[in-house]
Design an enzyme around this catalytic site. Structure first.
Site, PDB file in Angstrom:
ATOM      1  N   GLY A  11      -8.042 -28.914  19.127  1.00  0.00           N
ATOM      2  CA  GLY A  11      -9.112 -29.854  19.800  1.00  0.00           C
ATOM      3  C   GLY A  11     -10.276 -30.536  19.149  1.00  0.00           C
ATOM      4  O   GLY A  11     -11.153 -31.030  19.555  1.00  0.00           O
ATOM      5  N   ALA A  13     -10.145 -33.415  17.880  1.00  0.00           N
ATOM      6  CA  ALA A  13     -10.330 -34.709  18.184  1.00  0.00           C
ATOM      7  C   ALA A  13     -11.392 -34.894  19.504  1.00  0.00           C
ATOM      8  O   ALA A  13     -11.662 -36.264  19.997  1.00  0.00           O
ATOM      9  CB  ALA A  13      -9.103 -35.327  18.438  1.00  0.00           C
ATOM     10  N   GLY A  14     -11.710 -33.909  20.015  1.00  0.00           N
ATOM     11  CA  GLY A  14     -12.385 -33.999  21.122  1.00  0.00           C
ATOM     12  C   GLY A  14     -14.007 -34.113  20.651  1.00  0.00           C
ATOM     13  O   GLY A  14     -14.325 -34.219  19.571  1.00  0.00           O
ATOM     14  N   PHE A  15     -14.694 -33.901  21.806  1.00  0.00           N
ATOM     15  CA  PHE A  15     -16.228 -34.086  21.746  1.00  0.00           C
ATOM     16  C   PHE A  15     -16.807 -33.009  20.827  1.00  0.00           C
ATOM     17  O   PHE A  15     -17.398 -33.372  19.647  1.00  0.00           O
ATOM     18  CB  PHE A  15     -17.014 -34.255  23.053  1.00  0.00           C
ATOM     19  N   ILE A  16     -16.773 -31.790  21.243  1.00  0.00           N
ATOM     20  CA  ILE A  16     -17.270 -30.568  20.344  1.00  0.00           C
ATOM     21  C   ILE A  16     -16.533 -30.421  19.204  1.00  0.00           C
ATOM     22  O   ILE A  16     -17.024 -30.230  18.149  1.00  0.00           O
ATOM     23  CB  ILE A  16     -17.442 -29.475  21.251  1.00  0.00           C
ATOM     24  N   GLY A  17     -15.274 -30.469  19.333  1.00  0.00           N
ATOM     25  CA  GLY A  17     -14.226 -30.187  18.262  1.00  0.00           C
ATOM     26  C   GLY A  17     -14.640 -31.091  16.964  1.00  0.00           C
ATOM     27  O   GLY A  17     -14.474 -30.658  15.859  1.00  0.00           O
ATOM     28  N   THR A 136     -16.983 -21.432  28.286  1.00  0.00           N
ATOM     29  CA  THR A 136     -18.132 -22.170  28.823  1.00  0.00           C
ATOM     30  C   THR A 136     -18.901 -21.147  29.599  1.00  0.00           C
ATOM     31  O   THR A 136     -18.380 -20.035  30.096  1.00  0.00           O
ATOM     32  CB  THR A 136     -17.359 -23.088  29.593  1.00  0.00           C
ATOM     33  N   ASP A 137     -20.173 -21.384  29.773  1.00  0.00           N
ATOM     34  CA  ASP A 137     -20.958 -20.647  30.891  1.00  0.00           C
ATOM     35  C   ASP A 137     -20.496 -20.733  32.326  1.00  0.00           C
ATOM     36  O   ASP A 137     -20.911 -19.956  33.029  1.00  0.00           O
ATOM     37  CB  ASP A 137     -22.503 -21.056  30.816  1.00  0.00           C
ATOM     38  N   GLU A 138     -19.509 -21.708  32.542  1.00  0.00           N
ATOM     39  CA  GLU A 138     -19.178 -22.045  33.735  1.00  0.00           C
ATOM     40  C   GLU A 138     -18.328 -20.727  34.725  1.00  0.00           C
ATOM     41  O   GLU A 138     -18.063 -20.766  35.866  1.00  0.00           O
ATOM     42  CB  GLU A 138     -18.515 -23.265  34.114  1.00  0.00           C
ATOM     43  N   TYR A 161     -11.321 -25.883  36.717  1.00  0.00           N
ATOM     44  CA  TYR A 161     -11.492 -25.939  35.334  1.00  0.00           C
ATOM     45  C   TYR A 161     -12.272 -24.284  34.979  1.00  0.00           C
ATOM     46  O   TYR A 161     -11.710 -23.850  34.043  1.00  0.00           O
ATOM     47  CB  TYR A 161     -12.641 -26.787  35.001  1.00  0.00           C
ATOM     48  N   LYS A 165     -10.610 -21.305  32.513  1.00  0.00           N
ATOM     49  CA  LYS A 165     -11.417 -21.045  31.235  1.00  0.00           C
ATOM     50  C   LYS A 165     -11.669 -19.407  31.437  1.00  0.00           C
ATOM     51  O   LYS A 165     -11.452 -18.669  30.234  1.00  0.00           O
ATOM     52  CB  LYS A 165     -12.584 -21.637  31.086  1.00  0.00           C
TER      53      LYS A 165
HETATM   54  N1  LIG Z   1     -18.522 -30.106  26.938  1.00  0.00           N
HETATM   55  C1  LIG Z   1     -19.119 -29.080  27.102  1.00  0.00           C
HETATM   56  O1  LIG Z   1     -20.324 -29.114  27.574  1.00  0.00           O
HETATM   57  C2  LIG Z   1     -18.595 -27.476  26.904  1.00  0.00           C
HETATM   58  C3  LIG Z   1     -19.634 -26.406  27.157  1.00  0.00           C
HETATM   59  C4  LIG Z   1     -19.056 -25.205  26.877  1.00  0.00           C
HETATM   60  C5  LIG Z   1     -17.826 -25.032  26.514  1.00  0.00           C
HETATM   61  N2  LIG Z   1     -16.759 -26.230  26.299  1.00  0.00           N
HETATM   62  C6  LIG Z   1     -15.719 -25.824  25.791  1.00  0.00           C
HETATM   63  O2  LIG Z   1     -15.472 -26.410  24.490  1.00  0.00           O
HETATM   64  C7  LIG Z   1     -14.272 -26.925  24.061  1.00  0.00           C
HETATM   65  C8  LIG Z   1     -13.919 -28.200  23.899  1.00  0.00           C
HETATM   66  O3  LIG Z   1     -14.839 -29.028  24.953  1.00  0.00           O
HETATM   67  P1  LIG Z   1     -15.109 -30.774  24.748  1.00  0.00           P
HETATM   68  O4  LIG Z   1     -16.163 -31.012  25.627  1.00  0.00           O
HETATM   69  O5  LIG Z   1     -15.097 -30.976  23.230  1.00  0.00           O
HETATM   70  O6  LIG Z   1     -13.784 -31.202  25.227  1.00  0.00           O
HETATM   71  P2  LIG Z   1     -13.092 -32.656  25.110  1.00  0.00           P
HETATM   72  O7  LIG Z   1     -12.371 -32.723  26.461  1.00  0.00           O
HETATM   73  O8  LIG Z   1     -13.889 -33.651  24.476  1.00  0.00           O
HETATM   74  O9  LIG Z   1     -11.827 -32.255  23.948  1.00  0.00           O
HETATM   75  C9  LIG Z   1     -10.797 -31.585  23.989  1.00  0.00           C
HETATM   76  C10 LIG Z   1      -9.790 -31.769  22.934  1.00  0.00           C
HETATM   77  O10 LIG Z   1      -8.510 -30.804  23.094  1.00  0.00           O
HETATM   78  C11 LIG Z   1      -7.483 -31.693  23.156  1.00  0.00           C
HETATM   79  N3  LIG Z   1      -6.217 -31.194  23.721  1.00  0.00           N
HETATM   80  C12 LIG Z   1      -6.388 -31.100  25.230  1.00  0.00           C
HETATM   81  N4  LIG Z   1      -5.119 -30.629  25.610  1.00  0.00           N
HETATM   82  C13 LIG Z   1      -4.568 -30.042  24.402  1.00  0.00           C
HETATM   83  C14 LIG Z   1      -3.373 -29.369  23.975  1.00  0.00           C
HETATM   84  N5  LIG Z   1      -2.511 -28.878  24.952  1.00  0.00           N
HETATM   85  N6  LIG Z   1      -2.988 -29.470  22.494  1.00  0.00           N
HETATM   86  C15 LIG Z   1      -3.727 -29.618  21.680  1.00  0.00           C
HETATM   87  N7  LIG Z   1      -5.027 -30.472  22.060  1.00  0.00           N
HETATM   88  C16 LIG Z   1      -5.245 -30.502  23.245  1.00  0.00           C
HETATM   89  C17 LIG Z   1      -7.765 -33.273  23.420  1.00  0.00           C
HETATM   90  O11 LIG Z   1      -6.848 -34.165  22.978  1.00  0.00           O
HETATM   91  C18 LIG Z   1      -9.135 -33.176  22.944  1.00  0.00           C
HETATM   92  O12 LIG Z   1      -9.300 -33.616  21.614  1.00  0.00           O
HETATM   93  C19 LIG Z   1     -13.540 -26.537  25.359  1.00  0.00           C
HETATM   94  O13 LIG Z   1     -12.562 -25.710  25.306  1.00  0.00           O
HETATM   95  C20 LIG Z   1     -14.383 -26.416  26.539  1.00  0.00           C
HETATM   96  O14 LIG Z   1     -13.855 -25.646  27.637  1.00  0.00           O
HETATM   97  C21 LIG Z   1     -17.223 -27.394  26.605  1.00  0.00           C
END
Ligand SMILES: NC(=O)c1ccc[n+]([C@@H]2O[C@H](COP(=O)([O-])OP(=O)(O)OC[C@H]3O[C@@H](n4cnc5c(N)ncnc54)[C@H](O)[C@@H]3O)[C@@H](O)[C@H]2O)c1
Length: 355
Positions: A11, A13-17, A136-138, A161, A165
């Site tokens: 993950g 390419a996502g926000f936290i990743g 997540t804390d959710e 969601y 999790k």
């Molecule tokens: N955003 C928050 O505030 C927050 C808080 C606590 C925990 N989290 C957890 O942190 C993690 C990242 O959150 P985020 O906000 O960066 O999410 P995001 O939606 O921005 O990014 C998720 C990434 O996962 C990738 N992805 C989705 N399905 C996939 C699959 N089947 N195979 C491979 N890649 C896949 C997506 O392409 C994307 O790049 C998640 O597990 C989320 O539950 C998020």
């Protein structure tokens, strides 16, 4: 452990990743980013590191066991940071299937592949191997007016969601207890900061305000979230994967509780300062029908992470939100294509009468 720490991130390419990849590459680790590139995955978020010699990307669905196993064998990671997930509560309300597939089945696949790989490592590398499941804390459900989530708070998820999790967290705990698999879990509060997909409250409010569009606030805006700047989270995850105790959970949060309406008003006042010609931005605030099953309050007790591993959030909400607003003003190249092609700000997650 190999000489240079090898970290497999899912993950990324996502926000936290992407914040995690930027942090790890910057600190000299060798990083392999596995991401399916769903609507939420964006390689532009990795532009600052994508030609670094210690960074690699592979487009992989974590539900595809053979493809994941191939990547483990080729890369030989010391640590795994598992972040890939479907992450938007509103989307889970109208389409839970992908949340079950990626968040539950995908985590199962990651655990199975990682366990097979780990079980065959030579003793010294086997000892140092860690799998951090980012949650997540959710999963804890909703708080009343006071109290904090601790690592002992029972799970009580409200949305598809958070239920997906929670299920994944239970799988990880079971892999530790049943197979002695060296995993750790982190449960973090709401993140905000640069490269945040503009469907979530803070970037949506910033961009709608910039465009003179309504700023949707659910219900009366009284819901409370505990905000953490994303780079503080990335540092916490790196610390937990290196020093966290196997089988333990660590809550991550910045002691920054704010009501949603306060968050939106703060964004408006920063924009009034930076874009005075469109002031007052507060005139754009619009109260909309609440999200079904909307948890009232989340607040994290992060003292275990602070005392045991010495982590501290560096940003307060005030410093972090100012940096974030400024980042969106300075980085239109990143968000404009998303607003035009992927998501323009429409309301998601409303149930129809039949539902
Ligand atoms: N955003 C928050 O505030 C927050 C808080 C606590 C925990 N989290 C957890 O942190 C993690 C990242 O959150 P985020 O906000 O960066 O999410 P995001 O939606 O921005 O990014 C998720 C990434 O996962 C990738 N992805 C989705 N399905 C996939 C699959 N089947 N195979 C491979 N890649 C896949 C997506 O392409 C994307 O790049 C998640 O597990 C989320 O539950 C998020």
């Amino acid at each position: 452990m190999t000489l240079t720490r090898k970290v497999l991130v899912t993950g990324g390419a996502g926000f936290i990743g992407s914040a995690v990849c930027r942090h790890l590459v910057g600190s000299g680790c060798e990083v392999l980013n596995l991401d399916k590139l769903t609507y939420a995955g964006n390689l532009a978020s990795l532009r600052s590191i994508d030609d670094a010699p210690n960074y690699r990307f592979a487009r992989v669905d974590i539900c595809d066991q053979a493809a994941v196993a191939e990547q483990f064998e080729a890369f030989q990671p010391d640590h795994v940071l598992h972040l890939a997930a479907e992450s938007h509560v509103d989307r889970s309300i109208v389409g839970a299937r992908e949340f079950v597939d990626t968040n539950i089945v995908g985590t199962f696949v990651m655990l199975e592949v990682a366990r097979g790989y780990w079980s065959k490592l030579p003793a010294a590398r086997k000892e140092g191997f860690r799998f951090l499941h980012v949650s997540t804390d959710e999963v804890y459900g909703s708080l009343g007016e006071d109290g904090l989530f601790t690592e002992e708070t029972p799970y009580d998820p409200s949305s598809p969601y958070s239920a997906s999790k929670a299920a994944a967290d239970h799988l990880v705990s079971a892999w530790v207890r049943t197979y002695g698999f060296p995993a750790v879990i982190s449960n973090c509060s709401n993140n905000y900061g640069p490269y945040h997909f503009p469907e979530k409250l803070i970037p949506l409010a910033i961009l709608n305000a910039l465009h003179g569009k309504p700023l949707p606030v659910y219900g009366k805006g009284e819901n409370v979230r505990d905000w953490l700047y994303v780079e503080d989270h990335a540092r916490a995850l790196d610390l937990i994967v290196q020093r966290g105790r196997i089988g333990e959970k660590y809550n991550v949060g910045g002691r920054n509780e704010r009501r949603n309406i306060e968050v939106v008003r703060t964004i408006c006042s920063i924009l009034d300062e930076l874009r005075p010609q469109a002031a007052p931005h507060e005139r754009l605030i619009t109260f909309v029908t609440d999200r079904p099953g909307h948890d009232h309050r989340y607040a994290i007790d992060a003292s275990k992470l602070e005392t045991e591993l010495g982590w501290r959030a560096e940003e307060t909400f005030e410093t972090g939100i100012r940096k974030t607003v400024q980042w969106y003003l300075d980085n239109e190249w990143w968000w404009r294509p998303l607003r035009e092609k992927v998501y323009a700000g429409e309301r998601l997650g409303l149930l129809t009468a039949a539902e």
